[in-house]
Design a protein around this motif. Structure first.
Motif, PDB file in Angstrom:
ATOM      1  N   THR A  36       4.625   4.931   4.758  1.00 20.77           N
ATOM      2  CA  THR A  36       3.479   3.731   5.261  1.00 20.77           C
ATOM      3  C   THR A  36       3.889   2.476   4.752  1.00 20.77           C
ATOM      4  N   GLU A  37       4.125   2.042   3.710  1.00 20.97           N
ATOM      5  CA  GLU A  37       4.543   0.627   3.434  1.00 20.97           C
ATOM      6  C   GLU A  37       5.783   0.309   4.129  1.00 20.97           C
ATOM      7  N   ARG A  38       6.768   0.960   4.109  1.00 18.06           N
ATOM      8  CA  ARG A  38       8.073   0.547   5.173  1.00 18.06           C
ATOM      9  C   ARG A  38       7.811   0.556   6.675  1.00 18.06           C
ATOM     10  N   LEU A  39       6.942   1.361   7.138  1.00 13.80           N
ATOM     11  CA  LEU A  39       6.839   1.338   8.564  1.00 13.80           C
ATOM     12  C   LEU A  39       5.768   0.018   8.991  1.00 13.80           C
ATOM     13  N   ALA A  40       5.002  -0.209   7.808  1.00 12.53           N
ATOM     14  CA  ALA A  40       4.038  -1.484   7.971  1.00 12.53           C
ATOM     15  C   ALA A  40       4.674  -2.790   7.805  1.00 12.53           C
ATOM     16  N   GLN A  41       5.793  -2.709   6.861  1.00 11.81           N
ATOM     17  CA  GLN A  41       7.009  -4.076   6.856  1.00 11.81           C
ATOM     18  C   GLN A  41       7.638  -4.164   8.082  1.00 11.81           C
ATOM     19  N   GLU A  42       8.089  -2.859   8.657  1.00  8.49           N
ATOM     20  CA  GLU A  42       8.877  -2.967  10.082  1.00  8.49           C
ATOM     21  C   GLU A  42       8.081  -3.647  11.079  1.00  8.49           C
ATOM     22  N   LEU A  43       6.590  -3.136  11.208  1.00  8.63           N
ATOM     23  CA  LEU A  43       6.124  -3.923  12.024  1.00  8.63           C
ATOM     24  C   LEU A  43       5.688  -5.148  11.969  1.00  8.63           C
ATOM     25  N   GLN A  44       5.406  -5.683  10.626  1.00  3.66           N
ATOM     26  CA  GLN A  44       5.311  -7.193  10.481  1.00  3.66           C
ATOM     27  C   GLN A  44       6.525  -8.019  10.793  1.00  3.66           C
ATOM     28  N   LEU A  45       7.948  -7.396  10.493  1.00  4.04           N
ATOM     29  CA  LEU A  45       8.930  -7.813  11.185  1.00  4.04           C
ATOM     30  C   LEU A  45       9.091  -7.875  12.621  1.00  4.04           C
ATOM     31  N   ARG A  46       8.768  -6.966  13.297  1.00  7.41           N
ATOM     32  CA  ARG A  46       8.883  -7.077  14.726  1.00  7.41           C
ATOM     33  C   ARG A  46       8.092  -8.128  15.274  1.00  7.41           C
ATOM     34  N   LEU A  47       6.705  -7.985  14.654  1.00  5.92           N
ATOM     35  CA  LEU A  47       5.867  -9.055  15.146  1.00  5.92           C
ATOM     36  C   LEU A  47       6.153 -10.623  15.060  1.00  5.92           C
ATOM     37  N   ALA A  48       6.827 -10.850  13.630  1.00  7.46           N
ATOM     38  CA  ALA A  48       7.421 -12.162  13.528  1.00  7.46           C
ATOM     39  C   ALA A  48       8.540 -12.144  14.478  1.00  7.46           C
ATOM     40  N   LEU A  49       9.572 -11.432  14.835  1.00  4.33           N
ATOM     41  CA  LEU A  49      10.643 -11.484  15.646  1.00  4.33           C
ATOM     42  C   LEU A  49      10.030 -11.926  16.962  1.00  4.33           C
ATOM     43  N   ASP A  50       9.003 -11.167  17.264  1.00  9.61           N
ATOM     44  CA  ASP A  50       8.454 -11.340  18.809  1.00  9.61           C
ATOM     45  C   ASP A  50       7.760 -12.818  18.921  1.00  9.61           C
ATOM     46  N   SER A  51       7.288 -13.165  17.802  1.00 13.90           N
ATOM     47  CA  SER A  51       6.635 -14.656  17.705  1.00 13.90           C
ATOM     48  C   SER A  51       7.685 -15.479  17.946  1.00 13.90           C
ATOM     49  N   ALA A  52       8.685 -15.310  16.753  1.00 13.88           N
ATOM     50  CA  ALA A  52       9.669 -16.140  16.916  1.00 13.88           C
ATOM     51  C   ALA A  52      10.360 -16.418  18.326  1.00 13.88           C
ATOM     52  N   ARG A  53      10.674 -15.232  19.023  1.00 10.76           N
ATOM     53  CA  ARG A  53      11.263 -15.436  20.478  1.00 10.76           C
ATOM     54  C   ARG A  53      10.259 -16.068  21.390  1.00 10.76           C
TER      55      ARG A  53
END
Length: 244
Positions: A96-113
């Motif tokens: 659960t925690e790892r997937l939540a972190q991956e989701l946050q990372l994807r959201l951050a990357l999408d926001s940066a893009r």
């Protein structure tokens, strides 16, 4: 059908239920409804004895307080003395925690893009919008230079023309930057005179060089007089080099 006959303390804590509330009930009751068919299918597949080992990718479970948690499982098929399948021993890892972190990372990357794209779009629009009035200014300055002018006026006009040319080159660089970031910069392959390009760059900076007590000259080997490449890109590189 995946009826639970034993659960350890960690699994009880994972789903937020007591051991008594879990035993005797199918595992899929605690799996998200959209994924129950898949999990049940894997259980039945293993129960048929297809393979002694198996694994299940992350699946979503529902806790007693209606939270969604993720579990990745693997296990082994158990057999009795006659070789018949008697059960499945499975272990799970809480992801659960790892997937939540991956989701946050994807959201951050999408926001940066998105921010990078917004910057590129702004620079592209700004450079285009500024180029239109600048072209009009450059054209007007050259028209003024066609008439008779006194020496001081001619010198001022020449400075204005050089400044306008440099500003136009700067806008071109900004537009090229936005194209470069989107991998849309075309490189040409055309014949051009290196000596002529060098003299053009020299004329742009000769006044500045003289003002600093410097002599700016161009020398090109005869064998390199004509080159094949992108004259505009090379010219921009030379302008930046000499300007620095």
């Amino acid at each position: 059908d995946g009826v639970l006959v034993y659960v350890n303390t960690q699994f009880c804590e994972f789903v937020g239920r007591s051991r008594e509330a879990l035993l005797g009930r199918p595992l899929v009751e605690f799996v998200d409804a959209s994924q129950r068919e898949f999990v049940l299918g894997r259980i039945r597949e293993q129960a048929s004895g297809v393979s002694p080992l198996f694994s299940i990718t992350e699946r979503q479970f529902i806790t007693a307080d209606d939270r969604r948690v993720w579990l990745r499982g693997s296990g082994v098929v158990l057999r009795d003395e006659q070789g018949k399948v008697s059960g499945i021993l499975a272990i799970g890892h809480d992801t659960t925690e790892r997937l939540a972190q991956e989701l946050q990372l994807r959201l951050a990357l999408d926001s940066a893009r998105e921010a990078e794209q917004a910057k590129s779009d702004f620079l592209a629009v700004a450079s285009h919008e500024l180029r239109t009035p600048l072209n009009a200014m450059v054209g007007t300055l050259y028209q003024l230079g066609e008439g008779p002018l006194a020496q001081p006026q001619a010198e001022r006009l020449e400075r204005l023309q050089r400044s306008a040319a440099r500003l136009k080159a700067l806008l071109d660089d900004i537009l090229d930057l936005t194209r470069l970031e989107s991998s849309q910069v075309p490189l040409l392959s055309e014949r051009f005179s290196l000596a002529a390009l060098g003299q053009e760059v020299r004329s742009m900076f000769s006044d500045q060089a003289r003002a600093k007590g410097l002599e700016l000259d161009v020398w090109v080997q005869q064998s390199q007089e004509v080159l094949l490449g992108d004259e505009l890109r090379l010219g921009q590189a030379l302008i930046n080099l000499v300007g620095n």
